[in-house]
Design a protein around this motif. Structure first.
Motif, short mmCIF file in Angstrom:
data_model
loop_
_atom_site.label_atom_id
_atom_site.label_comp_id
_atom_site.label_asym_id
_atom_site.label_seq_id
_atom_site.Cartn_x
_atom_site.Cartn_y
_atom_site.Cartn_z
N LEU A 176 0.84 -1.20 0.00
CA LEU A 176 0.00 0.00 0.00
C LEU A 176 0.87 1.25 0.00
O LEU A 176 2.05 1.21 0.36
CB LEU A 176 -0.92 -0.01 1.22
CG LEU A 176 -1.93 -1.16 1.30
CD1 LEU A 176 -2.73 -1.07 2.59
CD2 LEU A 176 -2.85 -1.17 0.08
N ALA A 177 0.29 2.37 -0.41
CA ALA A 177 0.99 3.65 -0.45
C ALA A 177 0.05 4.76 -0.02
O ALA A 177 -1.17 4.68 -0.24
CB ALA A 177 1.52 3.93 -1.86
N ALA A 178 0.61 5.78 0.60
CA ALA A 178 -0.14 6.99 0.95
C ALA A 178 0.66 8.19 0.47
O ALA A 178 1.89 8.14 0.41
CB ALA A 178 -0.36 7.07 2.47
N GLN A 179 -0.04 9.27 0.12
CA GLN A 179 0.66 10.42 -0.44
C GLN A 179 -0.01 11.72 -0.05
O GLN A 179 -1.18 11.75 0.36
CB GLN A 179 0.72 10.34 -1.97
CG GLN A 179 -0.64 10.50 -2.64
CD GLN A 179 -0.55 10.86 -4.11
OE1 GLN A 179 -1.55 10.89 -4.79
NE2 GLN A 179 0.64 11.14 -4.63
N ALA A 180 0.76 12.80 -0.18
CA ALA A 180 0.24 14.16 -0.05
C ALA A 180 1.06 15.03 -0.99
O ALA A 180 2.24 14.77 -1.24
CB ALA A 180 0.36 14.67 1.38
N GLY A 181 0.42 16.07 -1.55
CA GLY A 181 1.14 16.92 -2.47
C GLY A 181 0.48 18.28 -2.61
O GLY A 181 -0.61 18.54 -2.07
N LEU A 182 1.15 19.15 -3.34
CA LEU A 182 0.66 20.51 -3.55
C LEU A 182 1.13 21.02 -4.90
O LEU A 182 2.32 20.95 -5.22
CB LEU A 182 1.19 21.44 -2.45
CG LEU A 182 0.88 22.94 -2.62
CD1 LEU A 182 -0.61 23.20 -2.48
CD2 LEU A 182 1.68 23.76 -1.61
N ASP A 183 0.18 21.51 -5.69
CA ASP A 183 0.49 22.26 -6.91
C ASP A 183 0.30 23.74 -6.60
O ASP A 183 -0.78 24.16 -6.16
CB ASP A 183 -0.42 21.86 -8.06
CG ASP A 183 -0.11 20.47 -8.61
OD1 ASP A 183 1.04 20.03 -8.47
OD2 ASP A 183 -1.03 19.83 -9.16
N VAL A 184 1.34 24.54 -6.83
CA VAL A 184 1.25 25.99 -6.71
C VAL A 184 1.11 26.54 -8.13
O VAL A 184 2.06 26.54 -8.91
CB VAL A 184 2.50 26.57 -6.01
CG1 VAL A 184 2.36 28.09 -5.86
CG2 VAL A 184 2.72 25.92 -4.66
N LEU A 185 -0.09 26.98 -8.48
CA LEU A 185 -0.40 27.34 -9.85
C LEU A 185 0.27 28.66 -10.24
O LEU A 185 0.18 29.65 -9.52
CB LEU A 185 -1.90 27.44 -10.04
CG LEU A 185 -2.72 26.20 -9.63
CD1 LEU A 185 -4.18 26.40 -9.95
CD2 LEU A 185 -2.18 24.95 -10.30
N ILE A 186 0.92 28.65 -11.40
CA ILE A 186 1.58 29.85 -11.93
C ILE A 186 0.65 30.56 -12.92
O ILE A 186 0.56 31.78 -12.94
CB ILE A 186 2.90 29.46 -12.61
CG1 ILE A 186 3.83 28.77 -11.60
CG2 ILE A 186 3.58 30.69 -13.21
CD1 ILE A 186 5.06 28.15 -12.23
N ASN A 187 -0.05 29.76 -13.74
CA ASN A 187 -1.07 30.29 -14.64
C ASN A 187 -2.07 29.18 -14.88
O ASN A 187 -2.10 28.19 -14.12
CB ASN A 187 -0.45 30.83 -15.94
CG ASN A 187 0.40 29.79 -16.66
OD1 ASN A 187 0.08 28.60 -16.66
ND2 ASN A 187 1.50 30.22 -17.26
#
Length: 238
Positions: A176-187
């Motif tokens: 199994l796997a768990a994840q977290a992430g973030l996209d910081v939008l430029i446009n």
């Protein structure tokens, strides 16, 4: 980590008051960047000739990560973690009477494709931030396993020269796997991405000691690799 935070802050400042288009159902997001696999190794004892005992330790490696995701809802996506093959050196760390004695034991390559279902709490909302979390399933395939000459030399010394070769085999792994992430939008299309996964990777290792090509002995032991995986890069939505 300080460099990562500095970069994130710089991207946010540069993007100013940008209100990028929301992630929506039907969007594809392609993330790519430097992906690091950092094993948190826990090994069974490796019983060597002469009653000596060691344990395995696996080092980290960084490769190109290619991580496509598809939004099947405004708040839901499915992602595949893929990368160019990782290569890890394996070290044998002495225990007991040989504690503190470490030697190069071998190396292996692996691919850890991971499929995750993701939740985007701000999906469907315009803004600069698109955080997400996910859970999924990993399959890790090991290949190009190799035993280091340093370990072969030790086995030869411990057997009065009888052993002069060795092979290494690692079983493939499901976990199994768990994840977290973030996209910081430029446009509307481009973003800066950071992501982290914790992946359950457990394998059984087998070392086959050989004397002039003939099997002399086999040693099996379980290794929990259980890496943290980090990605820093860019994302493109289309």
């Amino acid at each position: 980590m300080n460099r990562i935070l500095t970069t994130v802050v710089a991207v946010v400042v540069a993007s100013g008051s940008v209100m990028a288009q929301a992630y929506e159902k039907g969007d594809w997001v392609l993330r790519a960047g430097a992906t690091t696999v950092d094993p948190q190794t826990d090994s069974d004892d490796i019983n060597l000739p002469g009653g000596l005992v060691a344990e395995a330790d696996v080092d980290s490696d960084t490769q190109l990560g290619i991580i496509p995701a598809y939004m099947f809802g405004d708040n839901w996506g499915v992602e595949v973690l893929a990368a160019t093959p990782f290569k890890h050196d394996i070290e044998a760390r002495g225990k007991g009477s040989i504690k503190g004695t470490n030697l190069d034991a071998g190396s292996t390559k692996h691919l850890p494709p991971t499929v995750s279902v993701q939740w985007y709490p701000l999906g469907g909302q315009s803004g600069r931030w698109q955080p997400y979390v996910g859970v999924g399933l990993n399959y890790t395939v090991f290949f190009d396993e190799d035993v280091d000459n340093e370990l072969v030399g030790l086995l030869g010394d411990l057997t009065s020269g009888t052993v002069n070769g060795a092979d290494l085999k690692l079983d493939d792994s499901w976990g199994l796997a768990a994840q977290a992430g973030l996209d910081v939008l430029i446009n509307d299309n481009w973003a800066f991405n950071v992501g982290v996964w914790y992946i359950d990777i457990d394998t059984t290792a087998e070392i086959t000691a050989k004397a002039d090509g003939v099997t002399a002995a086999k040693v099996k032991f379980d290794v929990d690799i259980d890496p943290w995986v980090y990605n820093v890069g860019i994302a493109y939505k289309f």
